[in-house]
Design an enzyme around this catalytic site. Structure first.
Site: not given
Length: 551
Positions: A33, A268, A258
């Site tokens: 994104e 983020k 992850r």
């Protein structure tokens, strides 16, 4: 470098799929994104998606999931492209989710016509209240039973901009009593009167990520949609969207753990907070775990790729010691970085019996581990700088550096002996007076008396001023972060950056941005690309020389 199948279950899945004839060609995608800069966690995903496709002669698409214009920016798009290329990968196709907005709209219309989507007037809080909990089923919205005709009309009005933000949403009609909360009539379109970086003001409604993402994969013919474990509960919705929207291609979603690193923020949103609140100097601050920050600090793409291969891919959550990443940086740089000497906290030494006005040039290997790099020339004269910490007036036992009456070797040069200590009015040591023994020159086969200490130094006459930036972890704890952690700013290390003004050898005058060196005893350093000028050299410490970490 190939992925080792012993620590990569996804590679085993792909191999089995190919052997079973499920696919003619493997297609993966990296779908960031564009709402921030990539970080080391994204590097693991990049290495995985591009790596397994390369291993099986497949292809990888770089696709920007740009479905939320409120948080997205062209700056992020450009930085992501640069980071992927810097890591050593080339995408086969460049796509944007916004390329498919017309198709997504048409698929939403299809769901409405099939009685599988409806326009809801509940606001966000009411939708959350109606959704229920993990132990209680949800309740149907009072607008759930609108006719397809009414929903089609309302949805078209949403598209035409006839409603305000948040006034209505489009929801999938699945099962409000499902044990999987993701299937309790999720929102698939919301109103947002926001200009989009790619489509301008064409749209005022935008698809939700959970609806858009499976459609993007299917449109592109992705065979293996690889994502982190937090999306595991969304896989039934992913499959539902592809089936009910009657997509020709049927990608499969596979989840992996992850990357979590000690002393590191991987959200983020939190990284943006550090930038916005000036805890750091931008997304590329060398203390940041962003790819651009690691690059500016001096990490190499080869080291990051090797690290990602080593940690492997598994279905489990886990936290990796950040020292492991540093280990791979050292392993990569030790055969690449020239050796040199730099003084971070200078103390002047006058060699009283060395001829005034005379300079000699000494030979030194550029990198002892790579003899073919050759030698460099180092000037030596009457005045030099050593590190302040390499002298003590009243040393403890087993202190082998310089103190009154003691003799040490200067790296690549001579033995010197401390004869006198000069202090200022406040009693601070400002200069040492020493003598040297001309018979002890390095490289001449001297086999006389032995000394236990060897000091690095820089000739004062020819020294080049330089700024050294040393780093400590930005976050003070070693625990993996929690996504909802509200107190992480309290754990920002106030001493994460130390700046010193010292000197380097004269051959460093011509260095360029991103040149890397090993400074004797200090560690590996990178020429800062933003702060360095012809008049002002700035070196970022990449990693220290040693670590107790073992692979």
């Amino acid at each position: 470098m190939e992925h080792n199948s012993s620590n990569n279950f996804i590679k085993n899945i792909i191999k089995e799929d190919l052997e079973a004839g499920k696919h003619d060609k493997i297609v993966t995608r990296f779908p960031p994104e564009p709402n921030g800069y990539l970080h080391i966690g994204h590097a693991k995903s990049i290495v995985l998606n591009f790596g397994v496709a390369d291993d099986f002669n497949g292809q990888t698409n770089l696709r920007f999931d740009d479905t939320n214009p409120l948080k997205e920016d062209v700056e992020y798009v450009n930085s992501i492209k640069e980071d992927v290329k810097w890591l050593g990968y080339e995408w086969d196709n460049l796509f944007f989710a916004s390329d498919y907005f017309d198709t997504m709209y048409n698929k939403a219309v299809l769901l409405i016509k099939k009685g599988l989507a409806y326009v809801d007037d509940l606001n966000a809080d009411e939708i959350r209240e109606y959704r229920g909990t993990l132990t209680e089923p949800g309740k149907n919205s009072p607008y759930r039973d609108r006719t397809s005709e009414e929903n089609l009309e309302l949805f078209e009005k949403m598209r035409n901009g006839e409603f305000a933000n948040g006034e209505k949403v489009l929801r999938a009609k699945i099962d409000m009593s499902s044990p999987n909360i993701n299937l309790r009539d999720p929102v698939i379109y919301r109103i947002s009167h926001t200009e989009h970086h790619n489509t301008g003001d064409k749209w005022c409604i935008y698809p939700m990520y959970a609806f858009a993402h499976p459609l993007e994969d299917a449109i592109e013919g992705v065979t293996h949609s690889l994502c982190t474990l937090e999306f595991e509960d969304q896989r039934p919705l992913y499959d539902w969207v592809i089936e009910k929207c009657e997509m020709e291609s049927t990608p499969r979603q596979y989840e992996f753990g992850r990357l979590n690193l000690t002393n590191t923020v991987m959200s983020k949103r939190k990284l943006k907070q550090l930038v916005d609140e000036k805890f750091v100097d931008g997304w590329d601050d060398p203390r940041m775990p962003t790819i651009s920050g690691l690059k500016r600090r001096g990490y190499t793409p080869e080291a990051i790729r090797a690290f990602c291969h080593e940690i492997g891919v598994s279905k489990a959550y886990g936290t990796v010691d950040s020292q492991m990443l540093e280990h791979f940086v050292r392993e990569d740089l030790k055969l690449k970085a020239p050796r040199t000497m730099g003084i971070i906290k200078p103390l002047k030494v006058v060699i009283t019996n060395y001829p005034e006005g005379e300079t000699e040039w000494l030979d030194a290997e550029i990198n002892p581990e790579v003899p073919e790099m050759g030698t460099r020339q180092i000037p030596f004269s009457r005045e030099i700088y050593i590190e302040q910490e390499d002298f003590m007036e009243n040393p403890p036992k087993k202190y082998f550096r310089l103190f009154p009456g003691n003799e040490v070797r200067l790296k690549h040069a001579y033995f010197i002996k401390c004869e006198e200590v000069i202090k200022d009015d406040e009693g601070n040591v400002i200069e040492l007076r020493c003598t040297y023994d001309p018979e002890t020159k390095s490289g001449t086969g001297f086999t006389g008396r032995k000394v236990k200490g060897t000091l690095h130094w820089v000739d004062a006459t020819h020294a080049v001023p330089a700024e050294f930036r040393n780093y400590q972890p930005l976050i003070l704890d070693e625990e993996a972060e929690e996504e909802e952690d509200k107190t992480f700013l309290e754990r920002v290390n106030p001493n994460s950056l130390e700046i010193f003004n010292g000197f380097v050898e004269p051959n460093m005058k011509e260095v360029k941005a991103h040149d890397k060196f090993q400074f004797f005893r200090h560690g590996y350093y990178n020429v800062d690309p933003k702060l360095t000028t012809n008049e002002h050299l700035v070196f970022n410490q990449i990693v220290s020389l040693k670590s107790s970490f073992k692979i």
